[in-house]
Write a protein that holds these residues in place. Structure first.
Motif, PDB file in Angstrom:
ATOM      1  N   ARG B  42       0.756  -1.242  -0.145  1.00 30.53           N
ATOM      2  CA  ARG B  42      -0.029  -0.054   0.100  1.00 30.53           C
ATOM      3  C   ARG B  42       0.635   1.278   0.066  1.00 30.53           C
ATOM      4  O   ARG B  42       0.357   2.213  -0.473  1.00 30.53           O
ATOM      5  N   ALA B 111     -10.727   3.543   5.233  1.00 28.77           N
ATOM      6  CA  ALA B 111     -10.413   5.014   5.531  1.00 28.77           C
ATOM      7  C   ALA B 111     -11.490   5.627   6.219  1.00 28.77           C
ATOM      8  O   ALA B 111     -12.577   5.349   5.926  1.00 28.77           O
ATOM      9  N   ARG B 128      -7.161   4.231   0.349  1.00 20.47           N
ATOM     10  CA  ARG B 128      -6.811   3.164   1.228  1.00 20.47           C
ATOM     11  C   ARG B 128      -6.355   1.831   0.357  1.00 20.47           C
ATOM     12  O   ARG B 128      -5.792   1.111   0.614  1.00 20.47           O
ATOM     13  N   THR B 129      -7.029   2.093  -1.062  1.00 21.75           N
ATOM     14  CA  THR B 129      -6.891   0.997  -1.902  1.00 21.75           C
ATOM     15  C   THR B 129      -6.473   1.166  -3.248  1.00 21.75           C
ATOM     16  O   THR B 129      -6.473   2.373  -3.506  1.00 21.75           O
ATOM     17  N   MET B 237      -7.917   5.850   9.838  1.00 21.31           N
ATOM     18  CA  MET B 237      -8.770   4.740   9.398  1.00 21.31           C
ATOM     19  C   MET B 237      -9.596   4.342  10.536  1.00 21.31           C
ATOM     20  O   MET B 237      -9.590   4.476  11.949  1.00 21.31           O
TER      21      MET B 237
END
Lengths: 113, 398
Positions: B42, B111, B128-129, B237
């Protein structure tokens, strides 16, 4: 590039203990620069210089206990064979044979240690 | 006896658990369930992946052959919908049951979103992704007016990337100096001021509202409204605890685990962002998740706990590489090695003659040394640390 006695690339004293220096690919004739890495027991190893995870130079890494730790994200590689030890790198570093004779470091680019 | 381990989630904590199990000699079945095509890393999402320099295959956490080589069964594009610890199984989204003697929850986090009207609008992004990054990338066109909310690690990285892509970037945070606890107030202030030097407008304010307009998104900010083309939220998060909660595990701002990562059900462990030890502050960093995986694997193997290490993280902004280790907030004294005008420098935090923290700008070797000074509890004099002529490795030898 290499001959029976290898290429003299540095004096041992040129490499601080626990650190590395990069030898330019123009000297070694290899695709990548080569990192000469001096462990804390004074043994010397050679790996392709660019970390297989990102672009950092392993010659700027932390050398200790048989491993070099990349300065950018702490990927660890075995000094003897370049084997990667855990993430974030996933590919081994290419090792090269190196010899220290009379305080001089000789490199055998492309030869397995 | 543990013969079948199912790991739920393919982030760094989940993959680290699988790798550590095999590295530790585990010979049973290891199954990793991941909602994506394959587990990926990530940190590049806010940097090289966001700029398009790297694609998702280039940020894979492991090469595809690794799963076969390590005999890790990867079940991708699937989620675990229920834990059935009593039955020794987990249930997949398609109704399949997977046998599992032990389950490791590596479910990550989502998130966080601000509790502000209009936060669900199309122009409001999170990161987040890889999908989030894919969605955000076209919004970061040259000249786009971008508001980044939250000036911590992700927000600062996105702001740095966006300005590099030619956006007009405003970075807002309610705190005057973000990251002061992690980096110390002086370094944090220096780093925050860096934004301005790189044409990012840094604003101290709270976001009050989002209203979608045909011409952009109108944001209420410190009592005034401004118009942006896109908003990126970097405000933390929320741990993914639904599975754990539904299975009756103890959950309190995270899945409660003991020091060996075992949840309130001995058959289930939890690692990474969603796991929380009661007395230990959560460390939502890459390496902390990796260590969690190694510790959970040791628990499953009945092996000794790996030696603890001072928490470490890195971040990159405006072309600088920043690292920090330890707990700067625990320092009674800070020592600057070098100068804020130098291309690279480090700050050490000390307490009772011991290094408890360090942070560096483009001097990762200082942090490597500090990390060992912390872990080995080596006593050092502040003036020696402050002197750039003193070899830090020499200090390690005592």
């Amino acid at each position: 590039m290499s001959n029976g006695s290898g290429i003299r690339v540095a004096a041992l004293a040129d490499i601080p203990q626990g650190e590395g220096i990069a030898i330019d690919k123009a000297v070694t004739g290899t695709a990548d620069d080569i990192a000469l890495l001096r462990d804390t027991d004074d043994s010397v190893y050679a790996l392709d210089d660019t970390c297989t995870h990102e672009t950092a130079s392993l010659a700027d890494g932390w050398v200790e206990g048989g491993f070099v730790e990349c300065p950018l994200h702490s990927s660890k590689f075995c000094l003897k064979n370049g084997e990667v030890q855990g993430l974030p790198a996933t590919k081994n570093a290419c090792p090269h044979r190196v010899e220290v004779r009379d305080g001089e470091v000789y490199l055998f680019p492309g030869e397995s240690p | 006896m543990t013969e079948r381990v199912v790991i739920v989630g393919g982030g760094i904590a989940g993959v680290s658990t699988a790798a550590s199990l095999r590295a530790g000699g585990f010979d049973g079945d290891v199954t990793l369930v991941d909602s994506g095509d394959f587990p990926y890393d990530r940190p590049p999402l806010s940097k090289d992946f966001l700029t398009g320099t790297k694609d998702v295959k280039e940020i894979a956490l492991q090469p595809s052959r690794w799963y076969d080589d390590q005999r890790v069964r990867l079940i991708n594009r699937t989620t675990v919908t229920a834990l059935r610890p009593g039955d020794g199984a987990v249930e997949l989204g398609d109704g399949r049951l997977l046998r599992a003697d032990r389950v490791v929850l590596a479910t990550g986090g989502a998130a966080a979103r601000l509790p502000v009207p209009g936060v669900g609008g199309e122009r409001v992004h999170v990161l987040r992704t890889a999908d989030d990054a894919d969605r955000l990338r076209p919004a970061l066109a040259p000249g786009a007016r971008v508001l980044v909310v939250g000036a911590g690690l992700i927000g600062a990285e996105v702001a740095s990337t966006a300005v590099r892509l030619g956006c007009e970037v405003v970075l807002v945070d309610p705190v005057a100096v973000p990251l002061a606890a992690a980096l110390g107030p002086e370094l944090a202030a220096w780093l925050h001021a860096l934004h301005t030097r790189h044409r990012v407008t840094a604003v101290q304010a709270a976001v009050e509202s989002f209203v979608d307009r045909p011409e952009g998104i109108e944001v209420g900010l410190g009592g005034v409204t401004r118009l942006y083309d896109a908003v990126v939220l970097g405000v933390g998060m929320v741990p993914c605890t639904e599975l754990a909660r539904a299975a009756g595990l103890e959950v309190d701002r995270g899945i409660i685990v003991d020091e060996r990562h075992v949840t309130s059900n001995p058959a289930v462990l939890a690692v990474g962002d969603p796991a929380r030890m009661r007395q230990v502050p959560r460390t939502e960093h890459w390496e902390a998740a990796q260590h969690d995986g190694a510790r959970a694997a040791a628990t499953l193997l009945g092996a000794p706990d790996p030696a603890p290490a001072a928490p470490w993280f890195w971040t990159d902004r405006h072309g600088l590489h920043i690292e920090a280790v330890g707990h700067m907030e625990a320092a009674a004294q800070t020592v600057l090695r070098g100068s804020y005008d130098d291309p690279s420098f480090a700050v050490f935090g000390l307490r009772d003659g011991l290094v408890v923290a360090a942070a560096s700008v483009d001097d990762p070797a200082a942090v490597r040394a500090a990390r060992r000074l912390i872990d080995r509890r080596v006593r050092v004099a502040a003036d020696r640390l402050a002197d750039p002529a003193v070899n830090l490795r020499g200090l390690l030898r005592g």
